[in-house]
Design an enzyme around this catalytic site. Structure first.
Site, mmCIF file in Angstrom:
data_model
loop_
_atom_site.group_PDB
_atom_site.id
_atom_site.type_symbol
_atom_site.label_atom_id
_atom_site.label_comp_id
_atom_site.label_asym_id
_atom_site.label_seq_id
_atom_site.Cartn_x
_atom_site.Cartn_y
_atom_site.Cartn_z
ATOM 1 N N SER A 138 0.719 -1.330 -0.097
ATOM 2 C CA SER A 138 -0.214 -0.196 -0.173
ATOM 3 C C SER A 138 1.018 1.246 0.058
ATOM 4 C CB SER A 138 -0.757 -0.041 1.222
ATOM 5 O OG SER A 138 -1.467 1.169 1.474
ATOM 6 N N TYR A 151 -2.344 -1.139 10.658
ATOM 7 C CA TYR A 151 -2.351 -1.507 9.128
ATOM 8 C C TYR A 151 -0.978 -0.907 8.376
ATOM 9 C CZ TYR A 151 -4.045 -1.147 4.022
ATOM 10 O OH TYR A 151 -4.026 -1.268 2.713
#
Ligand code: NAD
Length: 256
Positions: A138, A151
Site C-alpha cells: 500500500s 495497517y
C-alpha cells in the site's frame, strides 16, 4: 501454462489482478477468499476467459489451511509459479481505542500469511529456477496516516519482507516486489468511509475528498486494471532483474 495463486482474489484488487492474468490465457488461476460465492466467482472468470481455475477458502489466519491450499494447487496444476499475497483487512481507530484483536488480525492477515505462503511455494520455485512473488502492500507501506497503526505497521512490514525475499530469491530466478496502491474503490475502502467520518469527526460525504484523495496529486481512485497489468509485467520473464522494489501506484501521493 503457468499457475498463479492470488489470495483474496474473490473481491476488489485481487479479482482485478486475476482478470488481467486470465486475459492473457497463459495462466491457471488459484482463487482464494472468504466470499461465500467464491467458487462461482472463480468459475465465472474461468469460463469467461477459457482458463482452468481452482478455488480455496483457506483462512489467512490458519497456517495449516494455507499449506493445504498450496498442496491442493500443486496436486491439481503440478506447480505454483507465481504467488500474489493480496488478502488484507483494515481498521481505523486512534491508538488508545485500537482493539487488541484487530491489531492481531491485521498483522496476521496482511503480513504473517505472506510468510507462510512464501515458505510453502518456495521449494518448487527454487527447484524449477523460476518464481514470482508479488506482495500487494500500500502507499501505507511507504508513509503513514493517523489512526491506522496496525495497517501501516503491517504494510511497512511487508515491504521489508519483500526486500529480504528478493535477496534470497535472486540466485534462483525468483523475484519479489511490492505494489503500493493509493486508494482503490473496493469493499475495503467502502467499509472505511463510516469509520473515517467518525474518527475525523466529519460527514461521510466529505471523507473521499478531504481524507482519502487529499494526499493524491491525481484526484482519482486507482483502477484495479492498472494494478493487474503491472502484476502481469512483474510476473513476466522481462521482470527478472526487477526485484526488491516497492512500486507506488498512488497518483503521486509519495512524490510529496
Ligand atoms: P477487499 O475487501 O475488496 O478484498 C479483500 C480480500 O481479502 C477478500 O477476497 C477477502 O475475502 C479476503 N480476506 C480478508 N480476510 C481474509 C482471511 N482471513 N482469509 C482469507 N481471505 C481473506 O479489499 P481490497 O481493497 O481489494 O484489498 C486487497 C489488498 O489491497 C489488501 O491487502 C489491501 O490492504 C490492499 N490495498 C487496498 C487499497 C484500497 O484502497 N482498496 C489500497 C492499498 C492497498
Amino acid at each position: 501454462m503457468k499457475t498463479i495463486l492470488i489470495t483474496g482474489s474473490t473481491s476488489g484488487i485481487g479479482l482485478g489482478i486475476a482478470k488481467e492474468f486470465a486475459k492473457t490465457k497463459q495462466y491457471n488461476i488459484i482463487f482464494n477468499g472468504l466470499e461465500t460465492n467464491g467458487q462461482e466467482i472463480a468459475e465465472a472468470v474461468g469460463k469467461e476467459f477459457g482458463i482452468a481455475v481452482m478455488f480455496s477458502n483457506a483462512n489467512m489466519l490458519k497456517p495449516e489451511e494455507l499449506r493445504k491450499m498450496v498442496a491442493d494447487g500443486i496436486t491439481k496444476f503440478g506447480k505454483i509459479d507465481i504467488l500474489v499475497n493480496n488478502a488484507g483487512i483494515q481498521h481505523v481507530s486512534p491508538i488508545d481505542e485500537f482493539p487488541d484483536e484487530k491489531w492481531n488480525a491485521i498483522i496476521g492477515i496482511n503480513l504473517t500469511s505472506a510468510f507462510y505462503l512464501t515458505k510453502a511455494v518456495w521449494p518448487g520455485m527454487k527447484e524449477r529456477k523460476f518464481g514470482r512473488i508479488i506482495n500487494i502492500a500500500s502507499a501505507h507501506g511507504l508513509v503513514a496516516s493517523e489512526f491506522k497503526s496496525a495497517y501501516v505497521a503491517s504494510k511497512h512490514g511487508i515491504v521489508g519482507f519483500t526486500k529480504t525475499i528478493a535477496l534470497e530469491g535472486a540466485p534462483f530466478n525468483i523475484n519479489c516486489n511490492a505494489v503500493c496502491p493509493g486508494y482503490v474503490k473496493t469493499p475495503l475502502v467502502e467499509k472505511q468511509i463510516a469509520d473515517q467520518a467518525k474518527t475525523h469527526n466529519i460527514p461521510e460525504s466529505e471523507v473521499v475528498s478531504k481524507i482519502m484523495l487529499a494526499k493524491q496529486a491525481v484526484k482519482e481512485f486507482v483502477p484495479v486494471e492498472t494494478l493487474g497489468q503491472l502484476s502481469v509485467f512483474l510476473a513476466s520473464d522481462a521482470a527478472t532483474t526487477l526485484t526488491g522494489t516497492a512500486i507506488p501506484v498512488d497518483g503521486g501521493w509519495n512524490a510529496q
